[in-house]
Enzyme design. Structure first.
Site: not given
Length: 320
Positions: A86-87, A137-138, A155, A161, A248
């Site tokens: 995904k990155d 997106r979330r 972040r 986190r 992203c």
């Protein structure tokens, strides 16, 4: 004449705990298939690892977590790099290719809650509850479904986190199921968020191995850990994202599934405020995975997705 031993394979990785777990898994898999080869791991810090006080969307570089590793490959310092797929940007620098996609873990998003909300799910969190996510997106999808919640950027690596959550800075945070499970923290998954609520990121749950296109030795080695069904699903997702020219910083979600040889792709584009959401589903034979992604992107454009994307990019540029 005695043949010289095969060259040592140099693997590049980010320094985060999750990146190293993933890279060691790839190394161990390759070592199993090639017991006579030697594999070394080199670590690097990327721009995305260094800039932790700015929202990802505002940094503006689609190669936030990959650029330094790509320079290492092009300079010959490393032979390939292990990424969370995904990155990995959908357009790679000249001379580099996506050489392998590994079998996908659960690609869903997870709700992780502060202990005071152990009896809650997403739809029962109280009005004004603070939910942390660094993903637009979330953010966009959850705003659409839960406008009564408050969303706050978060972040740092996964452990950071979780500590911010446990210290009371958030009522809940959203993380990838796959990342938690790879780190042995699957018990922190409080709720797996269904696809109807949050479509996952392109490539989420899979590892992508990037290498030089001119290195047949490495490309041949990587075939041992390629998972073709996952690769086809991710090729469709990446073609969809590439056609929409998203990164992203754009709220684009996907979901893919196989039924026999038929691949079904669902895609979504949402506005940042969560008030508009364009979503559609198409199917095609698996051999047409990339064209399926392109077709779905064009379908969403025809339904208003381009207007949403243009507004988002203008907003990000204005705020940045």
């Amino acid at each position: 004449m005695i043949a010289s031993p095969p060259r040592t394979v140099r693997i590049g990785s980010r320094k985060s705990q999750l990146a190293l777990v993933q890279t060691h898994w790839v190394r161990d898999q390759l070592q199993h298939h090639y017991p006579d080869r030697h594999f070394d791991i080199s670590t690097m810090s990327t721009q995305g690892d260094k800039i932790l006080d700015v929202a990802l969307a505002k940094i503006g570089d689609k190669g936030l977590f990959t650029k330094e590793l790509e320079v290492g490959m092009l300079n010959g310092d490393i032979d390939f790099a292990v990424h969370s797929l995904k990155d990995l940007p959908t357009n790679l620098p000249g001379g580099l290719i996506l050489g392998c996609v590994t079998e996908r873990e659960n690609p869903a998003d997870a709700l992780v809650v502060h202990e005071s909300h152990n009896d809650k799910q997403l739809d029962t969190l109280p009005e004004g509850a603070v939910v942390g996510t660094s993903s637009l997106r979330r953010l966009a999808q959850l705003r659409y479904h839960y406008p009564h919640l408050v969303f706050k950027d978060i972040r740092g690596n996964l452990n950071t986190r979780l500590q911010k959550l446990d210290d009371g800075g958030y009522d809940a945070i959203i993380l990838a199921v796959a990342g938690l499970e790879r780190l042995g923290m699957g018990d922190r998954v409080h709720q797996i968020i269904p696809a109807e609520i949050s479509l996952h990121a392109v490539g989420q749950g899979a590892l992508g191995i990037e290498c030089r296109s001119s290195d047949p030795d490495i490309l041949a080695l990587l075939t041992a850990i390629e998972h073709r069904p996952t690769a086809l699903r991710c090729y469709a997702e990446r073609a969809f994202l590439r056609e929409l020219e998203g990164g992203c910083q754009v709220p684009i979600g996907v979901n893919t599934a196989f039924d026999g040889d038929t691949l079904t792709l669902t895609g979504l584009v949402a506005s940042l405020d969560g008030k508009r959401l364009v979503k559609d589903t198409l199917s095609a034979p698996s051999a047409e995975a990339e064209s399926l992604g392109v077709q779905l992107a064009q379908s969403l454009r025809n339904q208003g997705a381009q207007e949403i994307l243009d507004e988002i990019l203008a907003e990000i540029q204005r705020d940045g």
